[in-house]
Design a protein around this motif. Structure first.
Motif, PDB file in Angstrom:
ATOM      1  N   PRO A 458       0.829  -1.205   0.000  1.00  0.00           N
ATOM      2  CA  PRO A 458       0.000   0.000   0.000  1.00  0.00           C
ATOM      3  C   PRO A 458       0.863   1.255   0.000  1.00  0.00           C
ATOM      4  O   PRO A 458       1.881   1.320   0.699  1.00  0.00           O
ATOM      5  CB  PRO A 458      -0.801  -0.119   1.304  1.00  0.00           C
ATOM      6  CG  PRO A 458      -0.795  -1.579   1.630  1.00  0.00           C
ATOM      7  CD  PRO A 458       0.539  -2.085   1.149  1.00  0.00           C
ATOM      8  N   GLY A 459       0.474   2.229  -0.807  1.00  0.00           N
ATOM      9  CA  GLY A 459       1.242   3.465  -0.885  1.00  0.00           C
ATOM     10  C   GLY A 459       0.835   4.282  -2.082  1.00  0.00           C
ATOM     11  O   GLY A 459      -0.034   3.884  -2.863  1.00  0.00           O
ATOM     12  N   ASP A 460       1.473   5.445  -2.228  1.00  0.00           N
ATOM     13  CA  ASP A 460       1.153   6.317  -3.358  1.00  0.00           C
ATOM     14  C   ASP A 460       2.434   6.798  -4.025  1.00  0.00           C
ATOM     15  O   ASP A 460       3.545   6.395  -3.656  1.00  0.00           O
ATOM     16  CB  ASP A 460       0.308   7.511  -2.893  1.00  0.00           C
ATOM     17  CG  ASP A 460       0.980   8.323  -1.782  1.00  0.00           C
ATOM     18  OD1 ASP A 460       2.225   8.426  -1.804  1.00  0.00           O
ATOM     19  OD2 ASP A 460       0.258   8.831  -0.905  1.00  0.00           O
ATOM     20  N   ALA A 461       2.279   7.665  -5.013  1.00  0.00           N
ATOM     21  CA  ALA A 461       3.402   8.085  -5.850  1.00  0.00           C
ATOM     22  C   ALA A 461       4.488   8.813  -5.069  1.00  0.00           C
ATOM     23  O   ALA A 461       5.632   8.903  -5.538  1.00  0.00           O
ATOM     24  CB  ALA A 461       2.894   8.968  -6.991  1.00  0.00           C
ATOM     25  N   SER A 462       4.170   9.327  -3.881  1.00  0.00           N
ATOM     26  CA  SER A 462       5.176  10.041  -3.095  1.00  0.00           C
ATOM     27  C   SER A 462       6.315   9.122  -2.641  1.00  0.00           C
ATOM     28  O   SER A 462       7.395   9.588  -2.278  1.00  0.00           O
ATOM     29  CB  SER A 462       4.526  10.698  -1.876  1.00  0.00           C
ATOM     30  OG  SER A 462       4.042   9.706  -0.980  1.00  0.00           O
ATOM     31  N   LEU A 463       6.074   7.805  -2.660  1.00  0.00           N
ATOM     32  CA  LEU A 463       7.102   6.838  -2.232  1.00  0.00           C
ATOM     33  C   LEU A 463       8.067   6.469  -3.360  1.00  0.00           C
ATOM     34  O   LEU A 463       9.122   5.877  -3.095  1.00  0.00           O
ATOM     35  CB  LEU A 463       6.433   5.559  -1.714  1.00  0.00           C
ATOM     36  CG  LEU A 463       5.693   5.649  -0.379  1.00  0.00           C
ATOM     37  CD1 LEU A 463       4.917   4.362  -0.132  1.00  0.00           C
ATOM     38  CD2 LEU A 463       6.673   5.906   0.751  1.00  0.00           C
ATOM     39  N   ILE A 464       7.723   6.788  -4.609  1.00  0.00           N
ATOM     40  CA  ILE A 464       8.522   6.338  -5.748  1.00  0.00           C
ATOM     41  C   ILE A 464       9.942   6.875  -5.650  1.00  0.00           C
ATOM     42  O   ILE A 464      10.173   8.055  -5.400  1.00  0.00           O
ATOM     43  CB  ILE A 464       7.858   6.769  -7.070  1.00  0.00           C
ATOM     44  CG1 ILE A 464       6.538   6.002  -7.274  1.00  0.00           C
ATOM     45  CG2 ILE A 464       8.789   6.519  -8.250  1.00  0.00           C
ATOM     46  CD1 ILE A 464       5.745   6.440  -8.486  1.00  0.00           C
ATOM     47  N   GLY A 465      10.901   5.978  -5.840  1.00  0.00           N
ATOM     48  CA  GLY A 465      12.311   6.341  -5.785  1.00  0.00           C
ATOM     49  C   GLY A 465      12.941   6.167  -4.422  1.00  0.00           C
ATOM     50  O   GLY A 465      14.151   6.365  -4.275  1.00  0.00           O
ATOM     51  N   LYS A 466      12.135   5.780  -3.424  1.00  0.00           N
ATOM     52  CA  LYS A 466      12.663   5.612  -2.072  1.00  0.00           C
ATOM     53  C   LYS A 466      12.916   4.134  -1.785  1.00  0.00           C
ATOM     54  O   LYS A 466      12.187   3.262  -2.246  1.00  0.00           O
ATOM     55  CB  LYS A 466      11.694   6.182  -1.041  1.00  0.00           C
ATOM     56  CG  LYS A 466      11.481   7.692  -1.163  1.00  0.00           C
ATOM     57  CD  LYS A 466      10.475   8.197  -0.134  1.00  0.00           C
ATOM     58  CE  LYS A 466      10.284   9.706  -0.264  1.00  0.00           C
ATOM     59  NZ  LYS A 466       9.274  10.225   0.688  1.00  0.00           N
ATOM     60  N   ILE A 467      13.939   3.870  -0.994  1.00  0.00           N
ATOM     61  CA  ILE A 467      14.221   2.514  -0.530  1.00  0.00           C
ATOM     62  C   ILE A 467      13.710   2.406   0.893  1.00  0.00           C
ATOM     63  O   ILE A 467      14.161   3.138   1.784  1.00  0.00           O
ATOM     64  CB  ILE A 467      15.726   2.201  -0.610  1.00  0.00           C
ATOM     65  CG1 ILE A 467      16.186   2.238  -2.074  1.00  0.00           C
ATOM     66  CG2 ILE A 467      16.022   0.841   0.014  1.00  0.00           C
ATOM     67  CD1 ILE A 467      17.671   2.003  -2.270  1.00  0.00           C
ATOM     68  N   VAL A 468      12.739   1.524   1.101  1.00  0.00           N
ATOM     69  CA  VAL A 468      12.072   1.428   2.392  1.00  0.00           C
ATOM     70  C   VAL A 468      12.009  -0.034   2.836  1.00  0.00           C
ATOM     71  O   VAL A 468      11.998  -0.948   2.015  1.00  0.00           O
ATOM     72  CB  VAL A 468      10.634   1.999   2.316  1.00  0.00           C
ATOM     73  CG1 VAL A 468      10.654   3.479   1.949  1.00  0.00           C
ATOM     74  CG2 VAL A 468       9.787   1.224   1.303  1.00  0.00           C
ATOM     75  N   PRO A 469      11.967  -0.279   4.160  1.00  0.00           N
ATOM     76  CA  PRO A 469      11.775  -1.654   4.644  1.00  0.00           C
ATOM     77  C   PRO A 469      10.332  -2.090   4.436  1.00  0.00           C
ATOM     78  O   PRO A 469       9.401  -1.338   4.730  1.00  0.00           O
ATOM     79  CB  PRO A 469      12.126  -1.567   6.124  1.00  0.00           C
ATOM     80  CG  PRO A 469      11.931  -0.133   6.491  1.00  0.00           C
ATOM     81  CD  PRO A 469      12.176   0.680   5.263  1.00  0.00           C
ATOM     82  N   VAL A 470      10.146  -3.294   3.904  1.00  0.00           N
ATOM     83  CA  VAL A 470       8.798  -3.822   3.696  1.00  0.00           C
ATOM     84  C   VAL A 470       8.705  -5.216   4.295  1.00  0.00           C
ATOM     85  O   VAL A 470       9.678  -5.976   4.316  1.00  0.00           O
ATOM     86  CB  VAL A 470       8.413  -3.862   2.197  1.00  0.00           C
ATOM     87  CG1 VAL A 470       8.444  -2.473   1.582  1.00  0.00           C
ATOM     88  CG2 VAL A 470       9.305  -4.815   1.416  1.00  0.00           C
ATOM     89  N   SER A 471       7.533  -5.523   4.782  1.00  0.00           N
ATOM     90  CA  SER A 471       7.253  -6.863   5.296  1.00  0.00           C
ATOM     91  C   SER A 471       6.664  -7.698   4.170  1.00  0.00           C
ATOM     92  O   SER A 471       5.725  -7.272   3.495  1.00  0.00           O
ATOM     93  CB  SER A 471       6.262  -6.782   6.455  1.00  0.00           C
ATOM     94  OG  SER A 471       5.859  -8.078   6.858  1.00  0.00           O
ATOM     95  N   LEU A 472       7.219  -8.889   3.957  1.00  0.00           N
ATOM     96  CA  LEU A 472       6.745  -9.785   2.900  1.00  0.00           C
ATOM     97  C   LEU A 472       5.685 -10.695   3.505  1.00  0.00           C
ATOM     98  O   LEU A 472       5.985 -11.729   4.104  1.00  0.00           O
ATOM     99  CB  LEU A 472       7.915 -10.588   2.334  1.00  0.00           C
ATOM    100  CG  LEU A 472       9.100  -9.745   1.826  1.00  0.00           C
ATOM    101  CD1 LEU A 472      10.217 -10.643   1.324  1.00  0.00           C
ATOM    102  CD2 LEU A 472       8.660  -8.783   0.742  1.00  0.00           C
ATOM    103  N   ASP A 473       4.412 -10.303   3.322  1.00  0.00           N
ATOM    104  CA  ASP A 473       3.319 -10.951   4.041  1.00  0.00           C
ATOM    105  C   ASP A 473       2.751 -12.164   3.316  1.00  0.00           C
ATOM    106  O   ASP A 473       2.551 -13.210   3.920  1.00  0.00           O
ATOM    107  CB  ASP A 473       2.195  -9.933   4.298  1.00  0.00           C
ATOM    108  CG  ASP A 473       2.684  -8.742   5.104  1.00  0.00           C
ATOM    109  OD1 ASP A 473       3.622  -8.917   5.909  1.00  0.00           O
ATOM    110  OD2 ASP A 473       2.139  -7.634   4.914  1.00  0.00           O
TER     111      ASP A 473
END
Length: 485
Positions: A458-473
């Protein structure tokens, strides 16, 4: 100031009252400025902007070349469009398989109809397919409406050729058999602002018996490391966080330089660039992958945990016929060493089914290899006869029914193995680069792990280009659904 802004300043500084410079890329800056005047005049006459459509067919090398073509077209004044009913259409062609050529011929028929309704439209072809003499003869005979044809070796001269095409009537053809020239620092229209391909070398010396690339891309020639570093530094200053180092065989990078340097040493220099967060590369030939490269990858904090290592066949006999210059046993030993030293690495590969003389027993060895190496994914291809390659003249071409049956069996094993490999990450938290808004669900963004696995969160275009931690559910076969942590 951005990479393109720097170049546009150099273009603006060109004095068109003087003859064009001999030196590159200044010569191309001169012709870009000349083309800009022509496009502006045509646009004023029509009372609207001129539109250009650049279509890329083929590999990552072609994609990088197409970014340069698009950058030049935009700099001379064209507005980009995906519609082929444009004022300028250019196809950057591939010729690895015969069906790639047939695809181009089919689309040219459509462009002919478009051009009849828009007589001022220009059509251009470039890339690997144009390096085949038989293709050029066919184009001259059957597609006389094409305005500009050039190949792989002189793609940097696009602006100059474009200007000449504007100033002359009929078909302009400029094909070079080979070159030792490398010209960079041209305008680039990147598909993604946060990641970019970087050419580190051109051409190939391997002459695999099924492959036409050495004949259309020429012999290996490497860029100077300081030029590569400078380009990456400028890209990072422009917002790039991930680069893909590109070459037909990156493992042989640097051998032809006046001051030789290994690919492993180049990677160590690239890793020092501040602000760069991820490094990828493609493609590695197994025969040239060194222990030094494995050691650099193991110790690196920036090199992605993904290695594309083309196998092509699991049978030593077929590998010899392919002129791959390694055996089944050598490949297994290499893959084992890589997994032992870098346990979290994902290994992907290329496999050809139906190479001349391949028996069911040879195919079984390939299938066994997939199970043995446990590929995280594999690109599987049915052998395509390419005129001009040694394999095209080989006897014992495999019957189509046998190829189809073998391909289906191999594909199932590849898919089953890949699902097992990808499922291992479920429940983990890993860093992912957010690349785009999901095409199917706008409430999600699509991200890529270091190991090249895709995850939708879940997210929007403001996240594009960022490296973020994600949980692989949730593992869905070849991708994950997860959430940002």
């Amino acid at each position: 100031m951005s990479y393109n802004d720097d170049i546009k300043m150099l273009i603006d500084a060109q004095d068109l009252t003087l003859p064009p410079p001999e030196r590159e890329p200044q010569r191309q800056y001169y012709f870009i400025k000349k083309c800009r005047e022509i496009v502006k005049k045509k646009s004023e006459e029509l009372g609207r902007p001129l539109y250009a459509c650049s279509v890329c067919m083929g590999c990552q090398m072609n994609a990088r070349d197409s970014e340069k073509l698009s950058g030049i077209l935009e700099t001379v004044g064209y507005q980009s469009t995906e519609s082929e009913q444009a004022d300028f259409v250019i196809y950057n062609t591939c010729t690895v398989r015969d069906n790639a050529n047939q695809r181009v011929y089919g689309r040219l028929g459509l462009l002919n109809r478009y051009k009849k309704s828009n007589p001022q439209m220009k059509v251009a072809l470039c890339g690997c397919m144009m390096q085949e003499p038989t293709v050029i003869e066919k184009l001259k005979k059957s597609y006389p409406f094409i305005d500009l044809i050039f190949g792989t070796h002189n793609i940097y001269k696009f602006a100059e050729l474009l200007y000449t095409s504007f100033e002359t009537e009929g078909m302009l053809i400029d094909i070079w058999e080979d070159t030792d020239r490398i010209v960079e620092d041209l305008p680039v229209e990147r598909k993604y602002p946060f990641k970019s391909g970087i050419n580190i070398m051109f051409g190939c010396n391997n002459f695999c018996s099924y492959c036409i690339v050495p004949y259309v891309r020429g012999r290996e020639r490497s860029r100077e490391p300081r030029e590569i570093i400078r380009e990456i530094e400028r890209l990072v200053a422009d917002g790039v966080v991930e680069v893909m180092l590109l070459g037909q065989n990156v493992n042989s990078y640097g051998k032809n330089l006046d001051e030789p340097i290994t690919f492993a040493q180049l990677l160590q220099e690239v890793e020092k660039i501040e602000g760069l967060q991820r490094i990828r590369f493609m493609t590695s030939h197994p025969k040239d992958l060194s222990d030094d490269l494995i050691a650099v990858m193991k110790q690196s904090k920036k090199i992605c945990r993904h290695l594309h290592l083309p196998l092509q066949s699991g049978s030593t006999r077929i590998l010899q016929q392919m002129n791959r210059r390694y055996t089944r046993e050598q490949y297994i030993e290499l893959a084992d060493r890589i997994r032992r030293e870098i346990p979290d690495i994902a290994i992907t590969t290329d496999i050809i089914v139906g190479f001349p003389g391949e028996t069911p027993e040879d195919l079984e060895e390939t299938i066994d290899m997939v199970r043995r190496v446990k590929y995280d994914n594999a690109f599987t291809f049915i052998y395509s006869k390419r005129t001009g390659t040694p394999a095209a003249a080989m006897e014992n071409q495999v019957p189509a029914e046998q190829v189809k049956e073998g391909f289906d069996r191999l594909l199932k094993v590849v898919q089953d193995t890949a699902r097992e490999q990808i499922a291992k990450y479920q429940g983990r938290v890993m860093e992912a680069l957010i690349e785009e808004v999901n095409e199917s669900d706008a409430s999600l963004v699509t991200a890529r792990l270091s190991n090249n696995t895709i995850v939708h969160v879940p997210g929007d275009a403001s996240l594009i280009g960022k490296i973020v931690p994600v949980s692989l559910d949730e593992c869905h076969g070849f991708y994950y659904i997860g959430h940002c942590v």
